[in-house]
Design a protein around this motif. Structure first.
Motif, PDB file in Angstrom:
ATOM      1  N   LEU A 173      31.422  33.651  50.288  1.00  0.00           N
ATOM      2  CA  LEU A 173      31.593  35.095  50.162  1.00  0.00           C
ATOM      3  C   LEU A 173      30.703  35.660  49.064  1.00  0.00           C
ATOM      4  CD1 LEU A 173      35.465  35.449  50.638  1.00  0.00           C
ATOM      5  CD2 LEU A 173      33.651  35.966  52.285  1.00  0.00           C
ATOM      6  N   ASP A 174      30.505  34.900  47.986  1.00  0.00           N
ATOM      7  CA  ASP A 174      29.575  35.335  46.935  1.00  0.00           C
ATOM      8  C   ASP A 174      28.156  35.439  47.488  1.00  0.00           C
ATOM      9  OD1 ASP A 174      31.299  35.706  44.796  1.00  0.00           O
ATOM     10  OD2 ASP A 174      31.203  33.612  44.169  1.00  0.00           O
ATOM     11  N   SER A 175      27.800  34.527  48.376  1.00  0.00           N
ATOM     12  CA  SER A 175      26.431  34.507  48.904  1.00  0.00           C
ATOM     13  C   SER A 175      26.141  35.681  49.819  1.00  0.00           C
ATOM     14  CB  SER A 175      26.178  33.189  49.652  1.00  0.00           C
ATOM     15  OG  SER A 175      26.923  33.146  50.871  1.00  0.00           O
ATOM     16  N   ILE A 176      27.173  36.270  50.426  1.00  0.00           N
ATOM     17  CA  ILE A 176      26.957  37.428  51.317  1.00  0.00           C
ATOM     18  C   ILE A 176      27.535  38.715  50.706  1.00  0.00           C
ATOM     19  CG2 ILE A 176      26.947  35.970  53.389  1.00  0.00           C
ATOM     20  CD1 ILE A 176      29.803  37.015  53.981  1.00  0.00           C
ATOM     21  N   ALA A 177      27.736  38.707  49.384  1.00  0.00           N
ATOM     22  CA  ALA A 177      28.384  39.840  48.708  1.00  0.00           C
ATOM     23  C   ALA A 177      27.612  41.146  48.907  1.00  0.00           C
ATOM     24  CB  ALA A 177      28.543  39.546  47.218  1.00  0.00           C
ATOM     25  N   VAL A 178      26.282  41.052  49.089  1.00  0.00           N
ATOM     26  CA  VAL A 178      25.488  42.282  49.254  1.00  0.00           C
ATOM     27  C   VAL A 178      25.856  43.023  50.532  1.00  0.00           C
ATOM     28  CG1 VAL A 178      23.540  41.462  47.882  1.00  0.00           C
ATOM     29  CG2 VAL A 178      23.636  40.944  50.340  1.00  0.00           C
ATOM     30  N   GLN A 179      26.541  42.360  51.455  1.00  0.00           N
ATOM     31  CA  GLN A 179      26.929  43.002  52.714  1.00  0.00           C
ATOM     32  C   GLN A 179      28.254  43.765  52.587  1.00  0.00           C
ATOM     33  OE1 GLN A 179      26.575  40.438  56.247  1.00  0.00           O
ATOM     34  NE2 GLN A 179      25.401  38.959  55.011  1.00  0.00           N
ATOM     35  N   PHE A 180      28.929  43.593  51.465  1.00  0.00           N
ATOM     36  CA  PHE A 180      30.213  44.257  51.268  1.00  0.00           C
ATOM     37  C   PHE A 180      30.033  45.560  50.497  1.00  0.00           C
ATOM     38  CE2 PHE A 180      31.759  39.659  51.179  1.00  0.00           C
ATOM     39  CZ  PHE A 180      32.051  39.667  52.539  1.00  0.00           C
ATOM     40  N   LYS A 181      30.901  46.511  50.748  1.00  0.00           N
ATOM     41  CA  LYS A 181      30.900  47.782  50.023  1.00  0.00           C
ATOM     42  C   LYS A 181      31.551  47.611  48.651  1.00  0.00           C
ATOM     43  CE  LYS A 181      29.302  50.115  53.600  1.00  0.00           C
ATOM     44  NZ  LYS A 181      28.011  50.820  53.611  1.00  0.00           N
ATOM     45  N   LYS A 182      32.623  46.814  48.622  1.00  0.00           N
ATOM     46  CA  LYS A 182      33.326  46.535  47.370  1.00  0.00           C
ATOM     47  C   LYS A 182      33.804  45.096  47.394  1.00  0.00           C
ATOM     48  CE  LYS A 182      35.114  51.197  46.433  1.00  0.00           C
ATOM     49  NZ  LYS A 182      36.343  52.020  46.248  1.00  0.00           N
ATOM     50  N   ILE A 183      33.860  44.482  46.212  1.00  0.00           N
ATOM     51  CA  ILE A 183      34.417  43.133  46.103  1.00  0.00           C
ATOM     52  C   ILE A 183      35.231  43.017  44.819  1.00  0.00           C
ATOM     53  CG2 ILE A 183      32.588  42.000  47.419  1.00  0.00           C
ATOM     54  CD1 ILE A 183      31.380  41.084  44.756  1.00  0.00           C
ATOM     55  N   HIS A 184      36.272  42.215  44.889  1.00  0.00           N
ATOM     56  CA  HIS A 184      37.048  41.867  43.698  1.00  0.00           C
ATOM     57  C   HIS A 184      37.616  40.474  43.951  1.00  0.00           C
ATOM     58  CE1 HIS A 184      39.616  42.261  40.152  1.00  0.00           C
ATOM     59  NE2 HIS A 184      40.599  41.774  40.898  1.00  0.00           N
ATOM     60  N   PHE A 185      36.976  39.460  43.348  1.00  0.00           N
ATOM     61  CA  PHE A 185      37.359  38.080  43.591  1.00  0.00           C
ATOM     62  C   PHE A 185      38.120  37.454  42.422  1.00  0.00           C
ATOM     63  CE2 PHE A 185      33.504  37.587  46.605  1.00  0.00           C
ATOM     64  CZ  PHE A 185      34.235  38.189  47.632  1.00  0.00           C
ATOM     65  N   ASN A 186      38.139  38.125  41.272  1.00  0.00           N
ATOM     66  CA  ASN A 186      38.791  37.558  40.087  1.00  0.00           C
ATOM     67  C   ASN A 186      40.287  37.847  40.150  1.00  0.00           C
ATOM     68  OD1 ASN A 186      39.516  36.539  37.641  1.00  0.00           O
ATOM     69  ND2 ASN A 186      38.072  37.751  36.431  1.00  0.00           N
ATOM     70  N   ASP A 187      41.020  36.987  40.849  1.00  0.00           N
ATOM     71  CA  ASP A 187      42.460  37.204  41.008  1.00  0.00           C
ATOM     72  C   ASP A 187      43.276  36.609  39.871  1.00  0.00           C
ATOM     73  OD1 ASP A 187      42.133  34.540  41.544  1.00  0.00           O
ATOM     74  OD2 ASP A 187      42.921  34.602  43.586  1.00  0.00           O
ATOM     75  N   SER A 188      42.622  36.282  38.755  1.00  0.00           N
ATOM     76  CA  SER A 188      43.362  35.788  37.588  1.00  0.00           C
ATOM     77  C   SER A 188      43.672  36.912  36.603  1.00  0.00           C
ATOM     78  CB  SER A 188      42.563  34.695  36.865  1.00  0.00           C
ATOM     79  OG  SER A 188      41.353  35.231  36.345  1.00  0.00           O
ATOM     80  N   ILE A 189      43.072  38.074  36.797  1.00  0.00           N
ATOM     81  CA  ILE A 189      43.335  39.200  35.895  1.00  0.00           C
ATOM     82  C   ILE A 189      44.371  40.125  36.530  1.00  0.00           C
ATOM     83  CG2 ILE A 189      41.006  39.066  34.954  1.00  0.00           C
ATOM     84  CD1 ILE A 189      40.374  41.648  36.495  1.00  0.00           C
ATOM     85  N   TRP A 190      45.122  40.795  35.649  1.00  0.00           N
ATOM     86  CA  TRP A 190      46.136  41.744  36.093  1.00  0.00           C
ATOM     87  C   TRP A 190      45.535  43.145  36.184  1.00  0.00           C
ATOM     88  CZ3 TRP A 190      50.717  40.193  37.932  1.00  0.00           C
ATOM     89  CH2 TRP A 190      51.181  38.920  37.580  1.00  0.00           C
ATOM     90  N   VAL A 191      45.850  43.826  37.288  1.00  0.00           N
ATOM     91  CA  VAL A 191      45.334  45.166  37.527  1.00  0.00           C
ATOM     92  C   VAL A 191      46.510  46.075  37.872  1.00  0.00           C
ATOM     93  CG1 VAL A 191      43.682  46.564  38.830  1.00  0.00           C
ATOM     94  CG2 VAL A 191      43.246  44.117  38.479  1.00  0.00           C
TER      95      VAL A 191
END
Length: 293
Positions: free
Chosen positions: A179-197
């Motif tokens: 998914l990191d390798s094709i990230a440019v095809q996404f409008k938005k990404i958030h992969f860091n699921d260790s942080i609280w939002v």
């Protein structure tokens, strides 16, 4: 005796020369001031306004600004003069006290702030932060919902939606790398699921998610697929903390750091005030008289 008289005359002549030179300097300083306006015995000088004129102002703009400033200044001076004549003496005395107190506050605050900035230790270790958190944990209750999640936003015409969904759900190292390798095809990404939002922040980032439907989508271990007219959002919620639960350390760490620094600052100010009074008493610069005597 003659030598003494000569010496005295020399000193007197030197003093007079210095005095004349000082007076000339003062007179020249007064002469250098160019008045712009006068109200009674009070003058507004050109140098009082010069520093207020911006470098980016045109000649016309600066002229308009100066004229408006003069009129405002004159209005205030005239009103001030009228107020001193028409207001009761006790009210004028009260205002004088307020002005005096305000001036004293400005000076003392600036002085204390300079001392604090010069002397205060701003280093806070991780152990100090954690110790404070454990001691004050009951005071860190959440006032909004927090979530840990990963998600992507993609075009509605994205071809491999099912493949992205399976990788977000499984989330092995190979899935993330892909998914990191094709990230440019996404409008938005958030992969860091260790942080609280905060839930409110997630709603801002994912337009189809609203306060009305977030309870059904932002649940622990919940996968969601949301779509609007522009994009599709695929995500997985890994953890949730509800309102009134204890905030996690990582989320409140910046607040704890600021609390520790604020407490240090207050303690330093109290210590400074005590030391100033003690020193003044020792030097006989401060004393309180017994009113009973």
């Amino acid at each position: 005796m003659l030598k003494l008289q000569k010496h005295t005359l020399f000193l007197l002549g030197t003093f007079v020369a210095i005095l004349v030179s000082s007076c000339e300097g003062l007179f020249n300083e007064e002469e250098e001031k160019e008045p712009l306006a006068r109200v009674g015995d009070t003058f507004l000088y050109k140098e009082d306004v010069a520093s207020l004129i911006g470098d980016d102002m045109t000649t016309q703009d600066s002229t308009i600004f100066v004229n408006n400033y003069i009129n405002n200044w004159a209005s205030k001076q005239l009103l001030l003069s009228k107020s001193k004549i028409n207001l009761p003496e006790e009210k004028l005395a009260e205002f004088d006290r307020l002005v005096s107190d305000y001036r004293a506050d400005l000076y003392t605050r600036a002085y204390i702030e300079a001392l604090v900035n010069q002397s205060q230790d701003t280093s806070v270790t991780k152990s100090q932060l954690q110790e404070f958190y454990e001691r004050e944990k009951e005071n860190f209750k959440l006032n909004e919902k927090l979530v840990q999640l990963r998600f992507v936003g993609m075009s509605g015409q994205f071809l491999d939606r099912d493949g992205v969904e399976s990788k977000i759900k499984r989330w092995e190292d190979s899935d993330r790398r892909y998914l990191d390798s094709i990230a440019v095809q996404f409008k938005k990404i958030h992969f860091n699921d260790s942080i609280w939002v905060s839930a409110s922040r997630v709603i801002q980032e994912i337009p189809p998610l609203t306060q009305a439907n977030e309870k059904s989508h932002l649940k622990k271990s919940q996968f969601f697929e949301l779509q609007d007219s522009l994009e599709v959002y695929l995500g997985l919620v890994t953890n949730v903390l509800e309102v009134n639960e204890t905030a996690p350390f990582d989320y409140v760490e910046p607040d704890i750091r600021q609390l520790i620094l604020n407490r240090r600052r207050l303690n330093y100010i109290k210590q400074l005030e005590t030391e100033i009074i003690d020193e003044a008493i020792k030097k006989n610069e401060f004393e309180v008289y017994d009113k009973a005597n």
